[in-house]
Structure formats: structure tokens, C-alpha cells
Motif scaffolding. Structure first.
Motif, mmCIF file in Angstrom:
data_model
loop_
_atom_site.group_PDB
_atom_site.id
_atom_site.type_symbol
_atom_site.label_atom_id
_atom_site.label_comp_id
_atom_site.label_asym_id
_atom_site.label_seq_id
_atom_site.Cartn_x
_atom_site.Cartn_y
_atom_site.Cartn_z
ATOM 1 N N PRO A 196 -25.631 53.129 -75.242
ATOM 2 C CA PRO A 196 -25.444 52.068 -74.249
ATOM 3 C C PRO A 196 -25.921 52.537 -72.874
ATOM 4 N N ALA A 197 -26.171 51.592 -72.004
ATOM 5 C CA ALA A 197 -26.428 51.942 -70.606
ATOM 6 C C ALA A 197 -25.138 52.566 -70.077
ATOM 7 N N ARG A 198 -25.264 53.449 -69.069
ATOM 8 C CA ARG A 198 -24.066 54.134 -68.586
ATOM 9 C C ARG A 198 -24.167 54.445 -67.111
ATOM 10 N N CYS A 199 -23.015 54.399 -66.470
ATOM 11 C CA CYS A 199 -22.858 54.852 -65.100
ATOM 12 C C CYS A 199 -21.751 55.894 -65.134
ATOM 13 N N ASP A 228 -21.272 48.074 -80.818
ATOM 14 C CA ASP A 228 -21.474 46.839 -80.062
ATOM 15 C C ASP A 228 -21.496 47.065 -78.552
ATOM 16 N N VAL A 229 -21.199 48.288 -78.121
ATOM 17 C CA VAL A 229 -21.119 48.591 -76.691
ATOM 18 C C VAL A 229 -22.518 48.627 -76.084
ATOM 19 N N VAL A 230 -22.688 47.888 -74.980
ATOM 20 C CA VAL A 230 -23.983 47.852 -74.298
ATOM 21 C C VAL A 230 -23.943 48.558 -72.946
ATOM 22 N N LYS A 231 -22.729 48.763 -72.390
ATOM 23 C CA LYS A 231 -22.595 49.381 -71.063
ATOM 24 C C LYS A 231 -21.278 50.124 -70.979
ATOM 25 N N THR A 232 -21.320 51.328 -70.442
ATOM 26 C CA THR A 232 -20.101 52.088 -70.187
ATOM 27 C C THR A 232 -20.094 52.542 -68.731
ATOM 28 N N THR A 233 -18.902 52.726 -68.229
ATOM 29 C CA THR A 233 -18.722 53.355 -66.925
ATOM 30 C C THR A 233 -17.712 54.469 -67.117
ATOM 31 N N VAL A 234 -18.099 55.674 -66.704
ATOM 32 C CA VAL A 234 -17.244 56.849 -66.822
ATOM 33 C C VAL A 234 -16.850 57.279 -65.418
ATOM 34 N N PHE A 235 -15.555 57.344 -65.182
ATOM 35 C CA PHE A 235 -15.021 57.796 -63.898
ATOM 36 C C PHE A 235 -14.473 59.204 -64.098
#
Length: 126
Positions: free
Chosen positions: A101-104, A71-78
Motif C-alpha cells: 500500500p501507499a504509506r506515510c 485490501d489496504v491501499v494506504k497506511t500511516t505509521v506514527f
């Protein structure tokens, strides 16, 4: 439409004035997850193990909201060190295998508890 606080003992508790996740309508916002083992409070040394623990924490919080990684559509990885990108990406690819998912992904100077990685996600239920 009220917001619903999502919480589980299967992931580390918040270390500040925030929720593990918030569900509003069919959207779930999961706070950044450090690689803290919820049973021991420990953080693994290895960046691959840290990534795995962070994503397992995300997975448990999503489960508490009756959702999954699908169900994840966006992630952000720091990342504390972008030199670890390849190792983090390898583990990430074990959790997200298709319809990514889209990712940053960004390097940060420091993370809480001196972790090497923190991952947050947004999921949308059908």
C-alpha cells in the motif's frame, strides 16, 4: 449510502469518542491502532512487538469488516522515535509482502498511552 461502524472485541476498544473503523460503500477507514493487547490491556516494551500488535489489531478490525490486509491501499505509521524506523519497517514487511500500500511514516512527539507506534489504514474492497 450510510456509514457503518465497524467494531470487534478482538482489538482494543476506542479510548475516546471515535470508532475502531468506519465503512462507507466499499471503503474502510481504520482508526489509528496502538499496540494494546485487547485481552490484557498491556503494551509490549519492544518496538518490534509493538508494531506486530498494532498490525494485528488492524488485521482484526479489517476482518470484522470482511476485509484483509490485501485490501489496504494506504497506511500511516506514527512513530514516537524515528530511530525505530528500521525495526518497524522489518515487522511491517512481514504483514505487507507484495503490492504494497501507499504509506506515510512520521515522527510524533507523543502517542496515547506513551506507545512507540500507532498505525492507521484505509482499505478498499473490490
Amino acid at each position: 449510502m450510510l456509514k457503518e461502524v465497524i467494531s470487534t472485541k478482538n482489538a482494543p476498544g476506542a479510548i475516546g469518542p471515535y470508532s475502531q473503523a468506519i465503512k462507507k460503500g466499499n471503503t474502510i477507514f481504520v482508526s489509528g491502532q496502538l499496540p494494546v493487547n485487547p485481552q490484557t490491556g498491556e503494551i509490549p516494551e519492544d518496538i518490534k512487538e509493538q508494531t506486530k500488535q498494532s498490525l494485528n489489531n488492524v488485521k482484526e478490525i479489517l476482518a470484522a469488516a470482511e476485509a484483509s490486509l490485501e485490501d489496504v491501499v494506504k497506511t500511516t505509521v506514527f512513530l514516537k522515535d524515528l530511530a525505530n524506523f528500521t525495526d518497524v519497517n522489518e515487522v511491517y514487511g512481514e504483514f505487507f509482502t507484495e503490492n504494497y500500500p501507499a504509506r506515510c511514516c512520521v515522527e510524533v512527539s507523543r502517542l496515547p498511552k506513551d506507545a512507540g507506534v500507532e498505525i492507521e489504514v484505509i482499505a478498499i474492497l473490490d
